[in-house]
Design an enzyme around this catalytic site. Structure first.
Site, PDB file in Angstrom:
ATOM      1  N   MET A   1      -4.089  -7.580   1.999  1.00 13.30           N
ATOM      2  CA  MET A   1      -4.014  -6.610   3.074  1.00 13.30           C
ATOM      3  C   MET A   1      -3.243  -7.227   4.243  1.00 13.30           C
ATOM      4  O   MET A   1      -3.425  -8.408   4.559  1.00 13.30           O
ATOM      5  CB  MET A   1      -5.408  -6.219   3.542  1.00 13.30           C
ATOM      6  CG  MET A   1      -6.318  -5.682   2.426  1.00 13.30           C
ATOM      7  SD  MET A   1      -7.058  -6.985   1.396  1.00 13.30           S
ATOM      8  CE  MET A   1      -8.391  -7.522   2.471  1.00 13.30           C
TER       9      MET A   1
ATOM     10  N   SER B   1      -8.123   0.968  -3.301  1.00 19.82           N
ATOM     11  CA  SER B   1      -8.142   0.918  -1.843  1.00 19.82           C
ATOM     12  C   SER B   1      -6.724   0.928  -1.275  1.00 19.82           C
ATOM     13  O   SER B   1      -6.489   1.422  -0.172  1.00 19.82           O
ATOM     14  CB  SER B   1      -8.881  -0.341  -1.368  1.00 19.82           C
ATOM     15  OG  SER B   1      -8.171  -1.520  -1.715  1.00 19.82           O
ATOM     16  N   SER B   2      -5.758   0.408  -2.035  1.00 23.00           N
ATOM     17  CA  SER B   2      -4.368   0.329  -1.570  1.00 23.00           C
ATOM     18  C   SER B   2      -3.666   1.674  -1.585  1.00 23.00           C
ATOM     19  O   SER B   2      -2.612   1.841  -0.960  1.00 23.00           O
ATOM     20  CB  SER B   2      -3.568  -0.642  -2.447  1.00 23.00           C
ATOM     21  OG  SER B   2      -4.142  -1.920  -2.435  1.00 23.00           O
ATOM     22  N   THR B   3      -4.231   2.646  -2.311  1.00 19.86           N
ATOM     23  CA  THR B   3      -3.548   3.925  -2.497  1.00 19.86           C
ATOM     24  C   THR B   3      -4.413   5.120  -2.108  1.00 19.86           C
ATOM     25  O   THR B   3      -4.096   6.253  -2.449  1.00 19.86           O
ATOM     26  CB  THR B   3      -3.104   4.079  -3.957  1.00 19.86           C
ATOM     27  OG1 THR B   3      -4.248   3.950  -4.820  1.00 19.86           O
ATOM     28  CG2 THR B   3      -2.083   3.019  -4.340  1.00 19.86           C
ATOM     29  N   SER B   4      -5.489   4.865  -1.367  1.00 22.18           N
ATOM     30  CA  SER B   4      -6.371   5.932  -0.897  1.00 22.18           C
ATOM     31  C   SER B   4      -6.342   5.945   0.628  1.00 22.18           C
ATOM     32  O   SER B   4      -7.351   5.735   1.297  1.00 22.18           O
ATOM     33  CB  SER B   4      -7.797   5.710  -1.421  1.00 22.18           C
ATOM     34  OG  SER B   4      -8.616   6.823  -1.163  1.00 22.18           O
TER      35      SER B   4
ATOM     36  N   SER C   1     -11.170  -5.506  -0.706  1.00 19.80           N
ATOM     37  CA  SER C   1     -10.989  -4.334   0.130  1.00 19.80           C
ATOM     38  C   SER C   1     -11.673  -3.155  -0.524  1.00 19.80           C
ATOM     39  O   SER C   1     -11.463  -2.885  -1.713  1.00 19.80           O
ATOM     40  CB  SER C   1      -9.492  -4.035   0.315  1.00 19.80           C
ATOM     41  OG  SER C   1      -9.306  -2.881   1.104  1.00 19.80           O
TER      42      SER C   1
ATOM     43  N   SER D   1       0.840  -1.199   0.000  1.00 19.23           N
ATOM     44  CA  SER D   1       0.000   0.000   0.000  1.00 19.23           C
ATOM     45  C   SER D   1       0.875   1.248   0.000  1.00 19.23           C
ATOM     46  O   SER D   1       2.087   1.169   0.227  1.00 19.23           O
ATOM     47  CB  SER D   1      -0.908   0.032   1.237  1.00 19.23           C
ATOM     48  OG  SER D   1      -1.867  -0.995   1.221  1.00 19.23           O
TER      49      SER D   1
ATOM     50  N   ASN E   1      -0.428  -3.147   6.029  1.00 13.28           N
ATOM     51  CA  ASN E   1       0.670  -2.824   5.124  1.00 13.28           C
ATOM     52  C   ASN E   1       1.344  -1.516   5.509  1.00 13.28           C
ATOM     53  O   ASN E   1       2.572  -1.445   5.639  1.00 13.28           O
ATOM     54  CB  ASN E   1       0.170  -2.770   3.680  1.00 13.28           C
ATOM     55  CG  ASN E   1       0.105  -4.136   3.036  1.00 13.28           C
ATOM     56  OD1 ASN E   1       1.120  -4.802   2.887  1.00 13.28           O
ATOM     57  ND2 ASN E   1      -1.093  -4.567   2.671  1.00 13.28           N
TER      58      ASN E   1
ATOM     59  N   CYS F   1      -4.452  -0.534   8.927  1.00 14.13           N
ATOM     60  CA  CYS F   1      -3.850  -0.980   7.662  1.00 14.13           C
ATOM     61  C   CYS F   1      -2.556  -1.698   8.016  1.00 14.13           C
ATOM     62  O   CYS F   1      -1.582  -1.067   8.447  1.00 14.13           O
ATOM     63  CB  CYS F   1      -3.556   0.189   6.725  1.00 14.13           C
ATOM     64  SG  CYS F   1      -2.679  -0.329   5.212  1.00 14.13           S
TER      65      CYS F   1
END
Length: 396
Positions: free
Chosen positions: A318, A66-69, A309, A19, A106, A104
């Site tokens: 995740m 979702s990984s970058t927000s 996710s 992420s 990550n 999170c």
């Protein structure tokens, strides 16, 4: 007509695991955003570029997945035996809200690195060379994370040869210990298995009734057998995310699972709680080709897991869901354990869309209640950019 000028706020853009997000020191935020509430949420939404009806987050720092927000707020810890307080905000892409309901895993890998570089950790606790042990208080869920951060010549070592599937380039390894990750303070009455069962029959009106393991470990997660959904467990993102009917099905399952786990009281509350619980489907090992083109053999893994996710299939896994996977795999009789062969274990390697991941967990049962002392996994982290983010002065 005059418009408010932009203001600039010190920030660091970091990758943690698979992420990335915008990291802030609490003291650097505008006064109105230093406390929880509407002003803080509005600021973070504007920083990331949400809500965006185009689903691109072009006018912000988000990457429209979702990984970058994601956003992180850190401060020197107010708790004994901890170095830093860590608060995570999952920013919705197309809706005007920030979800504070979970961690999170990550980005947890980047917390220790940021904390050291930002002066949030006592310099006496950082060796000239070696590994700094950073004690993190995860404020969203009230849990402790121990980050082992490599140090060279007194500064964080970010480069290295540790490879993490789902991340293009190698970096330095950061080992994370998620202490007592089960039974978060919210929802589920404080139990790892909020229904009291290792496997439930989850009735989802209009969809079906499924065998499900509902677990509170790392993050609340709903596990279902892939074959019961018509999948093999080898699916990549395109197979799920290009299918609106499948996404709607998973969201319905998630909502009814949240209700069954006691995370929400009414079904319509699920729409405002997108970050938790997660939905994942499991299967016994099969050969498949990962999204990178890497061949994953059935013999390379103990089981296959695919997880969603924020309404989409995740490109890897995740970190918090990996904790749930490791914990459930360690408990005989869960769907995860059965997919992994049904044997007792204290570590599991599972296949995800980008490759494989190993996570360790040792579960124990005391007076009929399951618990886990800690879950361990390795990730990596790196600063991508540092300086200031800018937002219109009237954005919050």
């Amino acid at each position: 007509m005059a418009h408010a000028a932009q203001i600039k706020i010190p920030a660091t853009y970091m990758r943690g695991g698979t992420s990335k997000g915008v990291f802030f020191s609490l003291k650097d935020l505008p006064a109105a955003a230093q406390v929880p509430g509407a002003a803080r949420d509005a600021l973070l939404l504007r920083v990331i570029g949400s809500p965006d009806p185009y689903d691109k987050q072009i006018d912000g720092m988000g990457g429209a997945t979702s990984s970058t927000s994601k956003t992180v707020i850190l401060a020197k810890s107010t708790r004994a035996d901890h170095d830093v307080d860590y608060l995570f905000g999952q920013v919705s892409i197309d809706k005007p809200f920030v979800d504070w309901s979970g961690n999170c895993g990550n980005l947890s890998a980047a917390v220790g690195s940021f904390a050291i570089s930002a002066g949030l950790v006592d310099p006496a606790r950082v060796p000239r060379n070696g590994v700094a042990v950073v004690r993190v208080w995860q404020a969203n869920i009230g849990k402790t994370i121990i980050a082992h951060v490599p140090i060279t010549d007194g500064t964080v070592q970010e480069t290295g040869d540790f490879e993490l599937d789902g991340v293009t380039f190698p970096a330095a390894e950061v080992q994370l210990e998620f202490m007592d990750p089960a039974a978060e303070e919210e929802g589920g009455g404080g139990s790892m298995f909020p229904t009291g069962n290792l496997i439930d029959n989850l009735e989802v009106p209009g969809v079906g009734t499924f065998k499900a393991t509902l677990i509170n470990a790392g993050i609340p997660t709903i596990f279902i057998n892939a074959e019961d959904l018509g999948y093999t467990g080898t699916e990549l993102q395109g197979a799920i995310n290009s299918d609106p009917k499948a996404l709607a099905m998973f969201e319905t399952i998630r909502a009814y699972g949240a209700l069954r786990m006691g995370l929400i009281k009414h079904l319509d509350e699920a729409a405002q709680r997108q970050h938790t619980p997660k939905v994942a489907f499991v299967a016994k090992p099969l050969d498949y080709v990962a999204s990178s083109g890497k061949a994953i053999k059935a013999g390379d893994v103990d089981l296959l897991v695919r997880a969603l996710s924020m309404g989409k299939l995740h490109h890897a896994m995740m970190g918090t869901a990996a904790v749930a996977i490791g914990t459930a795999a360690a408990i005989s009789g869960t769907l995860v354990n059965l997919a992994a062969g049904g044997v007792e274990r204290n570590a599991v390697r599972f296949g995800h869309p980008s490759g494989t991941l190993r996570v360790g967990a040792e579960a124990t049962q005391v007076n009929g209640e399951w618990g886990v002392k800690k879950a361990i996994m390795s990730r990596s982290a790196r600063v991508l950019m540092e300086g200031f983010v800018r937002v219109p002065g009237d954005a919050f």
